[in-house]
Every structure is written in C-alpha cells, then in structure tokens.
Design a protein around this motif. Structure first.
Motif, mmCIF file in Angstrom:
data_model
loop_
_atom_site.group_PDB
_atom_site.id
_atom_site.type_symbol
_atom_site.label_atom_id
_atom_site.label_comp_id
_atom_site.label_asym_id
_atom_site.label_seq_id
_atom_site.Cartn_x
_atom_site.Cartn_y
_atom_site.Cartn_z
ATOM 1 N N VAL A 101 -7.264 13.603 13.276
ATOM 2 C CA VAL A 101 -7.794 12.788 12.182
ATOM 3 C C VAL A 101 -6.807 11.687 11.798
ATOM 4 N N THR A 102 -7.357 10.492 11.572
ATOM 5 C CA THR A 102 -6.600 9.374 11.012
ATOM 6 C C THR A 102 -7.304 8.943 9.734
ATOM 7 N N VAL A 103 -6.578 8.935 8.645
ATOM 8 C CA VAL A 103 -7.138 8.564 7.344
ATOM 9 C C VAL A 103 -6.616 7.183 6.974
ATOM 10 N N LEU A 104 -7.536 6.271 6.647
ATOM 11 C CA LEU A 104 -7.178 4.925 6.201
ATOM 12 C C LEU A 104 -7.513 4.824 4.718
ATOM 13 N N ILE A 105 -6.513 4.577 3.909
ATOM 14 C CA ILE A 105 -6.728 4.417 2.470
ATOM 15 C C ILE A 105 -6.421 2.967 2.129
ATOM 16 N N ALA A 106 -7.479 2.217 1.798
ATOM 17 C CA ALA A 106 -7.343 0.790 1.509
ATOM 18 C C ALA A 106 -7.345 0.575 0.005
ATOM 19 N N THR A 107 -6.366 -0.175 -0.478
ATOM 20 C CA THR A 107 -6.268 -0.498 -1.901
ATOM 21 C C THR A 107 -6.375 -2.003 -2.064
ATOM 22 N N ASN A 108 -7.304 -2.442 -2.896
ATOM 23 C CA ASN A 108 -7.456 -3.855 -3.202
ATOM 24 C C ASN A 108 -6.449 -4.193 -4.298
ATOM 25 N N ARG A 116 -11.631 4.993 1.177
ATOM 26 C CA ARG A 116 -11.080 5.849 2.216
ATOM 27 C C ARG A 116 -12.001 5.867 3.420
ATOM 28 N N LYS A 117 -11.418 5.805 4.597
ATOM 29 C CA LYS A 117 -12.138 5.954 5.855
ATOM 30 C C LYS A 117 -11.447 7.061 6.630
ATOM 31 N N ILE A 118 -12.234 7.977 7.168
ATOM 32 C CA ILE A 118 -11.685 9.077 7.950
ATOM 33 C C ILE A 118 -12.209 8.950 9.371
ATOM 34 N N LEU A 119 -11.330 8.630 10.285
ATOM 35 C CA LEU A 119 -11.677 8.541 11.700
ATOM 36 C C LEU A 119 -11.194 9.815 12.384
ATOM 37 N N PHE A 120 -11.952 10.276 13.390
ATOM 38 C CA PHE A 120 -11.501 11.470 14.100
ATOM 39 C C PHE A 120 -11.719 11.317 15.592
ATOM 40 N N SER A 121 -10.983 12.112 16.336
ATOM 41 C CA SER A 121 -11.119 12.161 17.783
ATOM 42 C C SER A 121 -11.018 13.610 18.227
#
Length: 193
Positions: A101-108, A116-121
């Motif tokens: 899992v790769t978690v992307l936490i974007a803050t404006n 939050r976006k959770i990508l997985f492989s």
C-alpha cells in the motif's frame, strides 16, 4: 494490470492472482488497513493464527511515522503538498491477500483541506514511487479511450459478432495511436505545439 478503483475488489484481485498478474489499483479512502499480527512464540493456542494486527489510522500518519517516504511539493503550479507513506505488507478486511500500500495525503496550503488516496499493488516488492508512477499511467489509457470514443467511432459501432467487434475496436485504437504518431511528427517538423 493498472485498473480503476472499481476493480480493486476481491473478484478482480483473485482473477489476477489466478493468472499470475500483479494488480495496481486504488482502495476507498475509508478502507481499514491492518498490520500483520505478531505471532506469539511458544505454545500455540487453538484455532487459526491471528491474521490482523494493529489498525493503521490514516489520520494519525505524520512525518515522524516509520512509514513516511517523502514529500512532493510544487509551489509554482499548485498549492498542494503531498506526503507519501509506504506500507509494504498490509491486510484489508475485504481482500484475501496481503497487499503493498502507498498512501498519498494531499494538503491544500490555501484552504488546509486534506484528501487521501490509497493505492495498492499485489506485488509486495514494488516501491512507493513505482506504484505511483504505474498508477499515473492509467490516465493516459483513459485519454486514449476518450479519443477512441469521441473521434474514431468506438462508441458508435453497431457490430454484434465477435470478429466485427474485434475489428471495430482494433481500428478505433489503431487510429488513436496513428493520430498520436502523426501529431508528434508534425509538431517535430514545424516545431509547434
């Protein structure tokens, strides 16, 4: 295979595993993620060993976390600061295998909104950068589908037989690829965008 979030389900995951294909997709941002349970040493109790360990709370992830990877910041074109977290071996309740899992936490920075976006492989050896890079390629595929439907008749063909459908789809995507090649050559020759 890189797929949309709709394909990040048990059914598609099992099909990919059966075909020995790695799947990269997206989980819902509310998905519960669990670390593997620590196996106790000594005499084993009855029943199956615990599978789920401590839950990973995404709202508590910060730069001091052991899973923190890097920060992506591009202040010239955007007001987003993206923190990347990599959790290489994670369980979820609705997937039958451990995933990367790769978690992307974007803050404006202007509005202080957080997404939050959770990508997985299913490939446990991929790095966070590769998962992000492969998943971002999906958008080019989406653009190609859009072009095939809008400009080259993929949405309008009325074929019902397998050979006719195959020919229609093949022709539409051939024309998309051919138009990209011609456009690139024209822009290279005349140096225009």
């Amino acid at each position: 295979i890189v797929a949309d979030g709709a394909y990040g389900s048990k059914t598609y995951l099992l099909i990919c595993i059966e075909q020995n294909i790695a799947l990269i997709s997206k989980l819902r941002c509310t998905s519960a993620l669990y670390l593997p349970a620590e196996q106790k040493k000594g005499k084993r109790g009855r029943g199956r060993a615990k599978k789920y360990g401590e839950r990973v709370h995404l709202d508590k992830l910060d730069k001091t976390s052991p899973y923190f990877c890097k920060t992506i910041e591009d202040s010239e074109t955007s007001n987003l600061i993206i923190d990347v977290y990599h959790l290489p071996m994670i369980w979820t309740k609705f997937l039958p295998v451990m995933v990367n899992v790769t978690v992307l936490i974007a803050t404006n920075t202007r509005t202080n909104k957080v997404s939050r976006k959770i990508l997985f492989s299913t490939d446990l050896a991929l790095s966070a950068d590769l998962i992000i890079e492969y998943y971002s390629l999906r958008f080019q595929i989406e653009f190609n589908f859009r072009d095939a439907k809008q400009y080259f008749g993929l949405a309008d063909f009325r074929a019902y037989k397998a050979t006719q459908v195959n020919n229609s789809v093949g022709l539409a995507f051939f024309m998309v690829n051919f138009s990209h090649i011609v456009r690139k050559k024209v822009t290279d020759i005349w140096e225009v965008e």
